[in-house]
Design a protein around this motif. Structure first.
Motif, short mmCIF file in Angstrom:
data_model
loop_
_atom_site.label_atom_id
_atom_site.label_comp_id
_atom_site.label_asym_id
_atom_site.label_seq_id
_atom_site.Cartn_x
_atom_site.Cartn_y
_atom_site.Cartn_z
N GLY A 88 0.82 -1.21 0.00
CA GLY A 88 0.00 0.00 0.00
C GLY A 88 0.85 1.25 0.00
N ASN A 89 0.49 2.23 0.85
CA ASN A 89 1.23 3.49 0.91
C ASN A 89 2.66 3.23 1.38
N PRO A 90 3.66 3.46 0.53
CA PRO A 90 5.04 3.11 0.89
C PRO A 90 5.59 3.96 2.03
N LEU A 91 5.25 5.25 2.06
CA LEU A 91 5.78 6.11 3.11
C LEU A 91 5.26 5.70 4.48
N VAL A 92 3.99 5.32 4.54
CA VAL A 92 3.42 4.86 5.80
C VAL A 92 4.10 3.57 6.25
N SER A 93 4.29 2.64 5.31
CA SER A 93 4.94 1.37 5.62
C SER A 93 6.37 1.60 6.12
N ILE A 94 7.08 2.52 5.47
CA ILE A 94 8.47 2.80 5.85
C ILE A 94 8.52 3.43 7.24
N GLY A 95 7.63 4.39 7.50
CA GLY A 95 7.61 5.04 8.80
C GLY A 95 7.28 4.07 9.93
N ILE A 96 6.29 3.21 9.70
CA ILE A 96 5.92 2.21 10.72
C ILE A 96 7.07 1.25 10.96
N ALA A 97 7.72 0.80 9.88
CA ALA A 97 8.84 -0.14 10.00
C ALA A 97 9.99 0.49 10.77
N ALA A 98 10.31 1.76 10.48
CA ALA A 98 11.40 2.45 11.18
C ALA A 98 11.07 2.63 12.66
N LEU A 99 9.82 2.97 12.95
CA LEU A 99 9.40 3.15 14.35
C LEU A 99 9.45 1.83 15.10
N PHE A 100 8.93 0.78 14.47
CA PHE A 100 8.96 -0.54 15.11
C PHE A 100 10.40 -1.00 15.31
N GLY A 101 11.27 -0.72 14.33
CA GLY A 101 12.67 -1.08 14.47
C GLY A 101 13.33 -0.36 15.63
N THR A 102 13.00 0.91 15.81
CA THR A 102 13.57 1.69 16.90
C THR A 102 13.16 1.14 18.26
N LEU A 103 11.98 0.54 18.32
CA LEU A 103 11.46 0.01 19.59
C LEU A 103 11.76 -1.46 19.80
N SER A 104 12.29 -2.14 18.80
CA SER A 104 12.48 -3.59 18.89
C SER A 104 13.82 -3.94 19.52
N PRO A 105 13.90 -5.02 20.29
CA PRO A 105 15.13 -5.38 21.01
C PRO A 105 16.04 -6.30 20.22
N ARG A 125 11.69 -13.26 2.70
CA ARG A 125 11.12 -14.48 2.13
C ARG A 125 9.59 -14.40 2.09
N ALA A 126 9.03 -13.62 3.00
CA ALA A 126 7.57 -13.46 3.02
C ALA A 126 7.09 -12.51 1.94
N GLY A 127 7.99 -11.89 1.22
CA GLY A 127 7.62 -11.00 0.14
C GLY A 127 7.43 -9.56 0.54
N VAL A 128 7.86 -9.18 1.75
CA VAL A 128 7.76 -7.79 2.17
C VAL A 128 8.71 -6.96 1.31
N PRO A 129 8.27 -5.81 0.79
CA PRO A 129 9.11 -4.99 -0.08
C PRO A 129 10.40 -4.54 0.62
N LEU A 130 11.42 -4.26 -0.19
CA LEU A 130 12.72 -3.91 0.36
C LEU A 130 12.68 -2.63 1.19
N ALA A 131 11.87 -1.64 0.79
CA ALA A 131 11.89 -0.33 1.46
C ALA A 131 11.56 -0.43 2.95
N PRO A 132 10.41 -1.00 3.37
CA PRO A 132 10.15 -1.10 4.81
C PRO A 132 11.11 -2.05 5.51
N VAL A 133 11.56 -3.09 4.80
CA VAL A 133 12.54 -3.99 5.41
C VAL A 133 13.83 -3.24 5.70
N MET A 134 14.29 -2.42 4.76
CA MET A 134 15.51 -1.65 4.96
C MET A 134 15.34 -0.67 6.11
N ALA A 135 14.16 -0.05 6.23
CA ALA A 135 13.91 0.88 7.32
C ALA A 135 14.01 0.17 8.68
#
Length: 353
Positions: free
Chosen positions: A79-96, A111-121
């Motif tokens: 879906g919206n790439p910017l939203v996905s990237i922002g959520i991924a970066a925020l979750f990454g910042t909070l993840s241990p 492997r699950a097919g998640v796009p590179l952009a949120p994965v990279m974030a």
């Protein structure tokens, strides 16, 4: 190939990674015999420590594939790439997760097919900060340093995700993962996991089979995926931790501050270059950087040193290199390097205000 056949094959297989592991042990035994046993113990202890993360990520990845959840995830994140990237970066910042501990999870997401952009974030931001690290870092460096590092983690992840997204849109990175890291379930679950796509249906089936164990084909797919991913992660992390033991033994970290004492223009870039090969991710970075700053390293250089080491130490870089294609690997390194440098200069400028 059945689960038992894969188990037998992998137990006998001597690939390049295992060969490199054995050759490294042989070299240690020849050059410094006293270091051989400490290196083995170090590698085993770290593998055991990270084992829960490995087991969890392998189980999640295998379940995702066998249940067809990967198709659902891929659809959701398209879906919206910017939203996905922002959520991924925020979750990454909070993840241990540390830079090595995040690799199994990244493998499962790709492997699950998640796009590179949120994965990279997520990939970039995750090793930099988590709630417990925030508390410990605040206790040592103060709230100002820790808050800036948290903001830097989120912004580095977000920026990295956006750059990856723009490059993918421009036609780069059509292939992300290396062939040997491809999912054991095959490129399409339709051929190995059951009836996921009907004949003539152009859209993939996004139905999630939560109780996949009721289908023998999906159960076999789960076992195959888990064994394939487990073997891949185990051998690479074992080699990475063996290399880390040598860094801990021979890298004169306490002498590094002599190069950064006067906050020259080159101290921050040099801090990033030294920080990348130094294994300073996670909680081990806190006392190390504190000692370096007490020895004369500038706070901005310390920030850069910590960020660069956290994003991509040599052990983590080895795992990334084994997982993805070279262009993606070098993008990851460059994003971590330049993000750490910019953050260091920004923190230095903030302190002078």
């Amino acid at each position: 190939m059945s689960f038992l056949e894969i188990t037998k094959w992998n137990s006998l297989r001597l690939d390049k990674v295992i060969l490199a592991f054995l050759l490294t042990l042989a070299l240690i035994a020849i050059l410094d015999q006293n270091q051989l046993w400490p290196s083995i113990v170090f590698a085993v202890k770290n593998i055991v420590a990270i084992l829960p993360f490995i087991a969890l990520s392998i189980g999640v990845a295998a379940y995702t594939k066998a249940s067809n959840l990967d198709s659902k995830i891929n659809t959701t994140t398209s879906g919206n790439p910017l939203v996905s990237i922002g959520i991924a970066a925020l979750f990454g910042t909070l993840s241990p997760f540390c830079s090595c501990g995040v690799i199994p999870l990244i493998a499962g997401l790709l492997r699950a097919g998640v796009p590179l952009a949120p994965v990279m974030a997520f990939w970039i931001s995750s090793p930099l900060m988590d709630p417990e690290m925030f508390i410990l870092t605040s206790a040592v460096f103060g709230l100002e340093f820790t808050t800036f590092k948290t903001i830097a983690a989120f912004l580095m992840g977000t920026t990295g995700g956006i750059i990856a997204y723009l490059m993918v849109r421009a036609g780069y990175f059509q292939e992300i993962m290396r062939p040997q890291t491809a999912s054991g379930c095959g490129s399409s679950c339709a051929t190995s996991c059951g009836d996921d796509q009907k004949d003539g249906d152009k859209k993939p089936n996004t139905t999630v089979y939560w109780k996949f164990w009721q289908d023998p084909k999906r159960t076999e797919a789960f076992k195959t995926e888990a064994m394939t991913n487990g073997w891949f992660l185990f051998k690479w992390l074992a080699l990475a931790f063996l290399f880390e033991s040598l860094m801990v033994a021979y890298l004169p970290v306490d002498k590094v501050a002599l190069l950064f004492g006067d906050e020259q223009w080159w101290s921050i870039p040099l801090g990033a270059l030294v920080g990348i090969p130094a294994y300073l991710n996670g909680y081990a970075a806190i006392p190390t950087i504190n000692s370096l700053i007490e020895l004369g390293m500038g706070a901005g250089t310390g920030m850069t040193f910590m960020l660069a080491g956290s994003v991509s130490s040599i052990p983590a870089a080895m795992g990334v290199y084994a997982l993805v294609k070279k262009p993606v690997f070098f993008l990851y390194l460059l994003l971590g390097l330049f993000g750490a440098i910019v953050s260091g200069y920004a923190f230095t400028a903030w302190l002078t205000l």
